[in-house]
Scaffold this motif. Structure first.
Motif: not given
Length: 226
Positions: A58, A102, A116, A193, A196, A199, A201
């Motif tokens: 990350s 993102g 991230t 998140a 979806g 994502k 970190s």
């Protein structure tokens, strides 16, 4: 979106001694000529002395903007050459410190990176800069740059265009995370998140868990990444 430009690609020049448990730091990054391969843990030929704080998936690549470097050059009365802050990428034409979590950047023909989390200034950074109260000053300015994970391997070269190819709608930026997410911002990011669409970190997941615990306890203060 108008692309930015990759001004320099930097990797470790030499390991410098420190007084912490690691014993060395790889903060001394310097520009290299020609194409550099990018893989899941960063640039080929680069290292991080402590991946707990400065590396891993990350935090594979650290980017800093020329605009922010120019700000510090004026503040400090000295040039901020590429790599001086330990960055891998020096970029012009993009608000790197306020990139959306993102957000995905394509550099050159194939390499894709994803924003991230912000950089947190540390003691080794302060030692390198030799400036009074450097960690506090850097933090207060909010010009932190951002870490990125590698989505698609490739090669990058100074002069390559840097194009934003995807930007999540949640709008929470790396700078927002550094300043401290409000419960409302945390809710937006958590929802993105869960759907979806981003994502988070490990560093941001920790912040979200902290805020959730504070909310349960009736505390509403923002939780920064530190």
């Amino acid at each position: 979106m108008t692309p930015g430009t990759l001004l320099a690609v930097c990797r470790v020049h030499e390991l410098l001694p420190t007084t912490d448990n690691t014993g060395v730091t790889a903060i001394d990054k310097r520009p290299v000529a020609g194409p550099v391969k990018v893989h899941g843990l960063g640039l080929s030929g680069d290292i991080q002395a402590s991946r707990k704080h400065h590396g891993g998936v990350s935090k594979a690549v650290y980017a800093y903007s020329q605009d922010d470097a120019d700000y510090w050059a004026e503040e400090l009365g000295t040039a901020i050459r590429p790599g001086l802050f330990g960055e891998n990428l020096r970029i012009s034409g993009m608000p790197v410190s306020e990139a959306v979590i993102g957000e995905r950047w394509q550099i050159g023909d194939s390499t894709v990176l994803e924003v991230t989390c912000p950089r947190t200034p540390c003691r080794n950074f302060a030692v390198r800069m030799k400036q009074p109260r450097w960690v506090l000053r850097f933090a207060q300015a909010g010009r932190t740059g951002t870490y990125l994970r590698v989505i698609r391997n490739g090669s990058i070269t100074a002069g390559d265009p840097v194009t934003v190819i995807a930007r999540p709608e949640h709008g929470i930026t790396s700078g927002d995370v550094f300043r401290g997410l409000t419960p409302e911002q945390a809710g937006v990011l958590s929802a993105a998140a869960a759907a979806g669409k981003v994502k988070p970190s490990p560093e941001i997941l920790k912040v979200l868990r902290t805020l959730q615990a504070r909310e349960t306890a009736g505390v509403t203060a923002p939780a920064p990444v530190r």
